[in-house]
Design a protein around this motif. Structure first.
Motif, PDB file in Angstrom:
ATOM      1  N   LEU A   1       3.219  -4.882   2.114  1.00  0.00           N
ATOM      2  CA  LEU A   1       4.535  -4.233   2.140  1.00  0.00           C
ATOM      3  C   LEU A   1       5.182  -4.355   3.515  1.00  0.00           C
ATOM      4  O   LEU A   1       6.400  -4.459   3.625  1.00  0.00           O
ATOM      5  CB  LEU A   1       4.422  -2.759   1.749  1.00  0.00           C
ATOM      6  N   GLU A   2       4.368  -4.353   4.556  1.00  0.00           N
ATOM      7  CA  GLU A   2       4.901  -4.512   5.903  1.00  0.00           C
ATOM      8  C   GLU A   2       5.561  -5.880   6.061  1.00  0.00           C
ATOM      9  O   GLU A   2       6.629  -5.991   6.664  1.00  0.00           O
ATOM     10  CB  GLU A   2       3.796  -4.339   6.947  1.00  0.00           C
ATOM     11  N   PHE A   3       4.931  -6.917   5.504  1.00  0.00           N
ATOM     12  CA  PHE A   3       5.515  -8.260   5.555  1.00  0.00           C
ATOM     13  C   PHE A   3       6.837  -8.271   4.801  1.00  0.00           C
ATOM     14  O   PHE A   3       7.833  -8.815   5.288  1.00  0.00           O
ATOM     15  CB  PHE A   3       4.559  -9.298   4.952  1.00  0.00           C
ATOM     16  N   ARG A   4       6.855  -7.664   3.617  1.00  0.00           N
ATOM     17  CA  ARG A   4       8.104  -7.628   2.847  1.00  0.00           C
ATOM     18  C   ARG A   4       9.187  -6.884   3.617  1.00  0.00           C
ATOM     19  O   ARG A   4      10.346  -7.298   3.632  1.00  0.00           O
ATOM     20  CB  ARG A   4       7.885  -6.986   1.483  1.00  0.00           C
ATOM     21  N   ALA A   5       8.831  -5.780   4.255  1.00  0.00           N
ATOM     22  CA  ALA A   5       9.815  -5.033   5.041  1.00  0.00           C
ATOM     23  C   ALA A   5      10.389  -5.902   6.156  1.00  0.00           C
ATOM     24  O   ALA A   5      11.605  -5.923   6.386  1.00  0.00           O
ATOM     25  CB  ALA A   5       9.178  -3.771   5.627  1.00  0.00           C
TER      26      ALA A   5
ATOM     27  N   TRP B   1      18.790  -4.297   0.722  1.00  0.00           N
ATOM     28  CA  TRP B   1      19.142  -3.134   1.531  1.00  0.00           C
ATOM     29  C   TRP B   1      18.719  -1.838   0.834  1.00  0.00           C
ATOM     30  O   TRP B   1      18.188  -0.926   1.456  1.00  0.00           O
ATOM     31  CB  TRP B   1      20.630  -3.142   1.849  1.00  0.00           C
ATOM     32  N   ARG B   2      18.959  -1.753  -0.489  1.00  0.00           N
ATOM     33  CA  ARG B   2      18.534  -0.562  -1.236  1.00  0.00           C
ATOM     34  C   ARG B   2      17.017  -0.385  -1.136  1.00  0.00           C
ATOM     35  O   ARG B   2      16.529   0.721  -0.924  1.00  0.00           O
ATOM     36  CB  ARG B   2      18.963  -0.658  -2.704  1.00  0.00           C
ATOM     37  N   TRP B   3      16.255  -1.499  -1.268  1.00  0.00           N
ATOM     38  CA  TRP B   3      14.804  -1.407  -1.173  1.00  0.00           C
ATOM     39  C   TRP B   3      14.388  -0.928   0.214  1.00  0.00           C
ATOM     40  O   TRP B   3      13.517  -0.069   0.348  1.00  0.00           O
ATOM     41  CB  TRP B   3      14.163  -2.771  -1.484  1.00  0.00           C
ATOM     42  N   LEU B   4      15.013  -1.471   1.245  1.00  0.00           N
ATOM     43  CA  LEU B   4      14.665  -1.091   2.622  1.00  0.00           C
ATOM     44  C   LEU B   4      14.984   0.372   2.911  1.00  0.00           C
ATOM     45  O   LEU B   4      14.259   1.029   3.660  1.00  0.00           O
ATOM     46  CB  LEU B   4      15.411  -1.986   3.618  1.00  0.00           C
ATOM     47  N   GLU B   5      16.048   0.886   2.331  1.00  0.00           N
ATOM     48  CA  GLU B   5      16.417   2.296   2.549  1.00  0.00           C
ATOM     49  C   GLU B   5      15.530   3.253   1.763  1.00  0.00           C
ATOM     50  O   GLU B   5      15.176   4.323   2.262  1.00  0.00           O
ATOM     51  CB  GLU B   5      17.869   2.532   2.126  1.00  0.00           C
ATOM     52  N   ARG B   6      15.180   2.884   0.545  1.00  0.00           N
ATOM     53  CA  ARG B   6      14.480   3.803  -0.359  1.00  0.00           C
ATOM     54  C   ARG B   6      12.959   3.756  -0.237  1.00  0.00           C
ATOM     55  O   ARG B   6      12.284   4.714  -0.610  1.00  0.00           O
ATOM     56  CB  ARG B   6      14.872   3.504  -1.797  1.00  0.00           C
ATOM     57  N   THR B   7      12.415   2.656   0.240  1.00  0.00           N
ATOM     58  CA  THR B   7      10.967   2.513   0.342  1.00  0.00           C
ATOM     59  C   THR B   7      10.499   3.066   1.677  1.00  0.00           C
ATOM     60  O   THR B   7      11.058   2.724   2.714  1.00  0.00           O
ATOM     61  CB  THR B   7      10.564   1.029   0.219  1.00  0.00           C
ATOM     62  N   GLU B   8       9.492   3.917   1.632  1.00  0.00           N
ATOM     63  CA  GLU B   8       8.925   4.457   2.861  1.00  0.00           C
ATOM     64  C   GLU B   8       7.514   3.930   3.044  1.00  0.00           C
ATOM     65  O   GLU B   8       6.752   3.807   2.081  1.00  0.00           O
ATOM     66  CB  GLU B   8       8.934   5.983   2.830  1.00  0.00           C
ATOM     67  N   LEU B   9       7.196   3.599   4.286  1.00  0.00           N
ATOM     68  CA  LEU B   9       5.878   3.088   4.643  1.00  0.00           C
ATOM     69  C   LEU B   9       5.245   4.029   5.657  1.00  0.00           C
ATOM     70  O   LEU B   9       5.938   4.651   6.460  1.00  0.00           O
ATOM     71  CB  LEU B   9       5.998   1.685   5.240  1.00  0.00           C
ATOM     72  N   LEU B  10       3.930   4.102   5.627  1.00  0.00           N
ATOM     73  CA  LEU B  10       3.195   4.930   6.571  1.00  0.00           C
ATOM     74  C   LEU B  10       2.952   4.120   7.835  1.00  0.00           C
ATOM     75  O   LEU B  10       2.398   3.031   7.787  1.00  0.00           O
ATOM     76  CB  LEU B  10       1.865   5.365   5.950  1.00  0.00           C
TER      77      LEU B  10
ATOM     78  N   TRP C   1       5.729   8.923   7.621  1.00  0.00           N
ATOM     79  CA  TRP C   1       6.412   8.107   6.630  1.00  0.00           C
ATOM     80  C   TRP C   1       7.777   7.740   7.191  1.00  0.00           C
ATOM     81  O   TRP C   1       8.481   8.591   7.714  1.00  0.00           O
ATOM     82  CB  TRP C   1       6.565   8.861   5.311  1.00  0.00           C
ATOM     83  N   THR C   2       8.123   6.469   7.067  1.00  0.00           N
ATOM     84  CA  THR C   2       9.378   5.994   7.641  1.00  0.00           C
ATOM     85  C   THR C   2      10.017   4.981   6.693  1.00  0.00           C
ATOM     86  O   THR C   2       9.299   4.271   5.983  1.00  0.00           O
ATOM     87  CB  THR C   2       9.126   5.382   9.042  1.00  0.00           C
ATOM     88  N   PRO C   3      11.355   4.906   6.659  1.00  0.00           N
ATOM     89  CA  PRO C   3      11.996   3.894   5.813  1.00  0.00           C
ATOM     90  C   PRO C   3      11.513   2.495   6.194  1.00  0.00           C
ATOM     91  O   PRO C   3      11.244   2.222   7.368  1.00  0.00           O
ATOM     92  CB  PRO C   3      13.486   4.059   6.119  1.00  0.00           C
ATOM     93  N   ALA C   4      11.416   1.620   5.218  1.00  0.00           N
ATOM     94  CA  ALA C   4      10.864   0.277   5.427  1.00  0.00           C
ATOM     95  C   ALA C   4      11.608  -0.493   6.513  1.00  0.00           C
ATOM     96  O   ALA C   4      10.997  -1.250   7.268  1.00  0.00           O
ATOM     97  CB  ALA C   4      10.878  -0.503   4.113  1.00  0.00           C
ATOM     98  N   TRP C   5      12.912  -0.307   6.632  1.00  0.00           N
ATOM     99  CA  TRP C   5      13.664  -1.060   7.645  1.00  0.00           C
ATOM    100  C   TRP C   5      13.236  -0.671   9.051  1.00  0.00           C
ATOM    101  O   TRP C   5      13.279  -1.495   9.962  1.00  0.00           O
ATOM    102  CB  TRP C   5      15.173  -0.911   7.460  1.00  0.00           C
ATOM    103  N   ARG C   6      12.787   0.578   9.250  1.00  0.00           N
ATOM    104  CA  ARG C   6      12.347   1.007  10.589  1.00  0.00           C
ATOM    105  C   ARG C   6      11.086   0.277  11.026  1.00  0.00           C
ATOM    106  O   ARG C   6      10.858   0.089  12.218  1.00  0.00           O
ATOM    107  CB  ARG C   6      12.098   2.509  10.630  1.00  0.00           C
ATOM    108  N   LEU C   7      10.261  -0.124  10.084  1.00  0.00           N
ATOM    109  CA  LEU C   7       9.087  -0.917  10.406  1.00  0.00           C
ATOM    110  C   LEU C   7       9.443  -2.404  10.459  1.00  0.00           C
ATOM    111  O   LEU C   7       8.979  -3.135  11.328  1.00  0.00           O
ATOM    112  CB  LEU C   7       7.988  -0.676   9.363  1.00  0.00           C
ATOM    113  N   GLY C   8      10.300  -2.834   9.542  1.00  0.00           N
ATOM    114  CA  GLY C   8      10.681  -4.241   9.466  1.00  0.00           C
ATOM    115  C   GLY C   8      11.490  -4.731  10.646  1.00  0.00           C
ATOM    116  O   GLY C   8      11.381  -5.894  11.055  1.00  0.00           O
ATOM    117  N   LEU C   9      12.285  -3.864  11.232  1.00  0.00           N
ATOM    118  CA  LEU C   9      13.161  -4.267  12.335  1.00  0.00           C
ATOM    119  C   LEU C   9      12.378  -4.691  13.587  1.00  0.00           C
ATOM    120  O   LEU C   9      12.574  -5.805  14.077  1.00  0.00           O
ATOM    121  CB  LEU C   9      14.148  -3.140  12.645  1.00  0.00           C
TER     122      LEU C   9
END
Length: 173
Positions: free
Chosen positions: A42-46, A118-127, A155-163
């Motif tokens: 999931l981190e790679f996808r983010a 963008w919807r996925w990045l906002e709604r998905t949270e990663l640890l 827990w943080t939105p996926a974009w916060r990890l992906g960025l």
């Protein structure tokens, strides 16, 4: 771009969203080259979705993503840098693209795919590791005598990890 035909009947089918597909391909290549996370995670996808959105939205609405030009790499780095208001920038650029779609080109499947990402990045949270400011994996300036407790997670939105992941991958590219 010429529309794709359907079954040789001459009927006009949907356009292939090349700008989005190119952005997604470039993001995937940059992250794989960096080797920072497992490709199926999931981190790679983010990271890929965040970087693909950045690449897709950096150019003009009618301009394909650039491939490995120094100008583009610098632009991607500045957009993904710590402190850049990335979510606000994404919302603004999406609105510009939507207006261009409405006024000039008509419906664009690439924009629809970007909206979905963008919807996925906002709604998905990663640890992720909590770096002390409660926002997740963003770098924090800590006093020299204070260490980060890597067992503390948030827990943080996926974009916060992906960025930051995308930003580091661009540096390594």
């Amino acid at each position: 771009m010429l529309p794709e035909g359907t079954n040789g009947t001459g009927a006009v089918g949907p356009e292939v969203p090349m700008a989005w597909l190119c952005a997604e391909y470039l993001a995937d290549e940059v992250l794989r080259t960096g080797g920072l996370v497992e490709t199926g995670s999931l981190e790679f996808r983010a990271g890929r979705e965040t970087l693909a959105l950045t690449i897709y939205l950096c150019g003009g609405p009618d301009e394909p993503p650039g491939i490995r030009s120094e100008y583009r790499l610098d632009e991607w780095l500045s957009r993904t840098a710590y402190g850049h208001p990335w979510p606000e920038w994404v919302s603004e650029r999406m609105a510009v693209r939507a207006a261009f779609e409405r006024d000039v080109t008509g419906p664009d499947d690439g924009l629809a795919m970007a909206r979905s990402a963008w919807r996925w990045l906002e709604r998905t949270e990663l640890l992720a590791t909590d770096l002390g400011d409660g926002t997740g994996p963003w770098p924090t300036v800590l006093p020299p005598d204070e260490a980060v407790d890597e067992s503390a997670q948030v827990w943080t939105p996926a974009w916060r990890l992906g960025l930051p992941l995308g930003h580091l991958a661009i540096h390594l590219y």
